[in-house]
Design a protein around this motif. Structure first.
Motif, PDB file in Angstrom:
ATOM      1  N   PHE A 141       0.812  -1.214   0.000  1.00  0.00           N
ATOM      2  CA  PHE A 141       0.000   0.000   0.000  1.00  0.00           C
ATOM      3  C   PHE A 141       0.847   1.267   0.000  1.00  0.00           C
ATOM      4  CE2 PHE A 141      -3.344   2.755   2.116  1.00  0.00           C
ATOM      5  CZ  PHE A 141      -4.160   2.776   1.009  1.00  0.00           C
ATOM      6  N   PHE A 142       1.888   1.316   0.845  1.00  0.00           N
ATOM      7  CA  PHE A 142       2.611   2.571   1.027  1.00  0.00           C
ATOM      8  C   PHE A 142       3.877   2.687   0.195  1.00  0.00           C
ATOM      9  CE2 PHE A 142       0.197   2.633   5.078  1.00  0.00           C
ATOM     10  CZ  PHE A 142      -0.454   3.825   4.838  1.00  0.00           C
ATOM     11  N   ALA A 143       4.475   1.542  -0.156  1.00  0.00           N
ATOM     12  CA  ALA A 143       5.751   1.585  -0.884  1.00  0.00           C
ATOM     13  C   ALA A 143       5.701   2.438  -2.163  1.00  0.00           C
ATOM     14  CB  ALA A 143       6.226   0.172  -1.184  1.00  0.00           C
ATOM     15  N   PRO A 144       4.670   2.296  -3.017  1.00  0.00           N
ATOM     16  CA  PRO A 144       4.673   3.102  -4.237  1.00  0.00           C
ATOM     17  C   PRO A 144       4.694   4.609  -3.965  1.00  0.00           C
ATOM     18  CG  PRO A 144       3.042   1.373  -4.413  1.00  0.00           C
ATOM     19  CD  PRO A 144       3.530   1.360  -3.009  1.00  0.00           C
ATOM     20  N   ILE A 145       4.033   5.043  -2.897  1.00  0.00           N
ATOM     21  CA  ILE A 145       4.038   6.475  -2.599  1.00  0.00           C
ATOM     22  C   ILE A 145       5.404   6.922  -2.109  1.00  0.00           C
ATOM     23  CG2 ILE A 145       3.246   8.159  -0.899  1.00  0.00           C
ATOM     24  CD1 ILE A 145       0.588   7.593  -1.439  1.00  0.00           C
ATOM     25  N   VAL A 146       6.006   6.088  -1.260  1.00  0.00           N
ATOM     26  CA  VAL A 146       7.317   6.447  -0.723  1.00  0.00           C
ATOM     27  C   VAL A 146       8.340   6.551  -1.851  1.00  0.00           C
ATOM     28  CG1 VAL A 146       9.189   5.683   0.792  1.00  0.00           C
ATOM     29  CG2 VAL A 146       6.832   5.433   1.530  1.00  0.00           C
ATOM     30  N   PHE A 147       8.216   5.687  -2.868  1.00  0.00           N
ATOM     31  CA  PHE A 147       9.230   5.660  -3.923  1.00  0.00           C
ATOM     32  C   PHE A 147       8.858   6.418  -5.187  1.00  0.00           C
ATOM     33  CE2 PHE A 147      10.462   1.825  -1.490  1.00  0.00           C
ATOM     34  CZ  PHE A 147      11.732   2.265  -1.132  1.00  0.00           C
ATOM     35  N   LEU A 148       7.698   7.087  -5.185  1.00  0.00           N
ATOM     36  CA  LEU A 148       7.286   7.776  -6.408  1.00  0.00           C
ATOM     37  C   LEU A 148       8.234   8.928  -6.753  1.00  0.00           C
ATOM     38  CD1 LEU A 148       5.321   8.030  -8.721  1.00  0.00           C
ATOM     39  CD2 LEU A 148       3.824   9.385  -7.281  1.00  0.00           C
TER      40      LEU A 148
END
Length: 504
Positions: free
Chosen positions: A278-285
């Motif tokens: 859930f959160f990884a894509p936002i952290v790495f965007l």
């Protein structure tokens, strides 16, 4: 048991409730957007300390995991002291954590200050805000939830560019000092959470609570014996009393019987799976955009685009979820939005240039907003407002493990392959899986509830049979879903009374 029916006045569904929604908007906003907004400093802090991606990703991971893992502590505190003091104390902790982080000399100190102290402060912001909305709203609850959850994208939208600006002007240490001061606004938001009902009502509820406690005594003892095998009889009478008292206290504040609740278990398993991606894509965007060769401000702007779409998506989802077609089947809507989220991540590696990333941000924002707006609404729908406080605490502590692992696994994938593609694919696959699981299991759950409902109708015609407490609980949820929002308060009161009587 007649006195039990005289429960405090029902949710006002408006009035001061909207002020409370605003307070919740601010504190939920900080709790969710802050760990993501910090991702802007990562590349610079990484160069400063000379560490790898996954090591830096642990900062926001520890922060998110603490925010979730401290859920039960937060729930217990809310049950004990009410929402207002808990949120104000949380705001204070956040400020202290960020200010002390400005003076850190190693990555480990950052983990402690930003990860644990600020994370714990944010936990004390998140839970009470979500819980108090359930106390103030019933008929319009999905809308109120959607509006309050919109705090997170609004904050993210402002925090991402603000952080970039602060960093350019003050470096990361100065930025952390200023952010610490900004976080103290949570104290102000907390001050708006006026406890519901006047003083007399609270005295009355206290008496009711005591009555309930005595009623619950038998049930809690059984439940505690089942959940803790250590409960061996102690030597002295006083010790035994103390032990019993302690167990009762724990169970009074955290309701472990939820683990026997079918709907709750389905929700729990699905969500734990979902949070892995859930959160990884936002952290790495933002780092991904910089990696492709897009300048910093444009990279930060991607987060803003995501947040703006998210902002519109949340209240809209709330309004849709409140409609008479969707509300009885809200669980299906929830599972669809999770699967939709996963599909976005799976398609992300196809986006090569900046335009592609903008398109991805738009869809991701939409999907993210849909999931977030219904995250707590679906749980309230499953367990009912009465057991919601405990449910939030228990769910968040289970989620905390997968949230902790999500970004570092992503970071490791990036470090290993030198490419962001695999991280997005991993997140997408996990989320599609979670969505499918929730859909199938909720279909089964709705079928079972309908069957139990039929049985109960038959049982009511045949007075000899006895209904079990658990069945009663499930049917209570089913009733509220079936009768629609209008009759809910009344129905809940009746069923609550029935339940109390069954519990004796």
């Amino acid at each position: 048991s007649h006195s039990l029916a005289m429960s405090p006045p029902g949710p006002p569904d408006g009035g001061w409730g909207w002020v409370v929604v605003f307070g919740a908007f601010v504190s939920i906003g900080f709790a969710y957007a802050f760990p993501k907004g910090l991702a802007i400093f990562f590349k610079e802090i990484q160069d400063f300390f000379g560490t790898s991606y996954s090591e830096i990703a642990w900062v926001s991971s520890i922060m998110l995991a603490t925010t979730y893992g401290a859920g039960p502590i937060s729930s217990i505190l809310v049950n004990r002291y009410g929402s207002r003091p808990v949120v104000m104390f949380g705001g204070l902790l956040c400020g202290i954590g960020m200010v002390s982080a400005a003076f850190c000399t190693s990555i480990l100190q950052l983990y402690i200050c930003v990860g644990f102290i600020t994370g714990f402060g944010l936990a004390l912001n998140l839970q009470p805000s979500v819980i108090i909305i359930g106390k103030y709203f019933l008929k319009r609850r999905p809308i109120a939830n959607g509006l309050a959850m919109a705090g997170s994208p609004v904050m993210l939208c402002t925090l991402a560019p603000l952080n970039q600006f602060l960093f350019d002007n003050f470096g990361w240490r100065g930025s952390f000092l200023i952010l610490g001061a900004i976080l103290l606004n949570c104290c102000v938001a907390g001050a708006l959470f006026r406890p519901i009902g006047v003083a007399t009502a609270s005295i009355k509820t206290q008496a009711i609570e005591e009555g309930k406690a005595t009623l619950k005594e038998e049930v809690t003892k059984d439940a505690m014996e089942m959940s803790s095998p250590k409960n061996v009889p102690t030597e002295t009478e006083t010790e035994e009393e103390g032990g019993k008292d302690c167990c009762e206290k724990i169970n009074q504040y955290l309701d472990f019987s939820l683990f026997k609740h079918r709907g709750f278990l389905i929700y729990l398993i699905g969500n734990v799976l979902m949070f892995l991606g859930f959160f990884a894509p936002i952290v790495f965007l933002a780092p991904y955009a910089k990696h492709i060769g897009i300048d910093e401000y444009s990279a930060a702007f991607l987060l803003s685009i995501l947040a703006i779409v998210d902002m519109i998506a949340r209240p809209t989802t709330g309004i849709i979820a409140n409609s008479k077609w969707v509300r009885p089947r809200i669980q299906y809507f929830f599972s669809f939005s999770i699967a939709f989220n996963g599909t976005c991540h799976l398609l992300c590696p196809l986006a090569s240039g900046y335009t592609g990333l903008v398109v991805y941000s738009v869809f991701f924002g939409l999907a993210f907003g849909m999931v977030c707006a219904m995250l707590f609404e679906t749980l309230m729908d499953l367990v009912g407002a009465a057991r919601f406080t405990s449910a939030v605490g228990l769910v968040t502590i289970a989620e905390c493990c997968t949230i902790l692992l999500g970004p570092p696994i992503g970071g490791t994938l990036i470090d290993t392959f030198g490419d962001y593609k695999y991280m997005f694919i991993k997140c997408g696959a996990v989320m599609v899986l979670a969505g499918t699981f929730l859909f199938i299991m909720n279909y089964y759950n709705y079928r079972m509830l309908a069957k139990e409902e039929k049985e109960r109708k038959a049982n009511e015609e045949d007075p000899k049979s006895v209904r079990t407490e658990n069945e009663g609980r499930n049917n209570w949820n089913k009733d509220t879903a079936k009768d629609g929002p209008e009759l809910e308060p009344l129905r809940e009161e009746q069923e609550g009374l029935k339940k109390e009587v069954n519990g004796t």
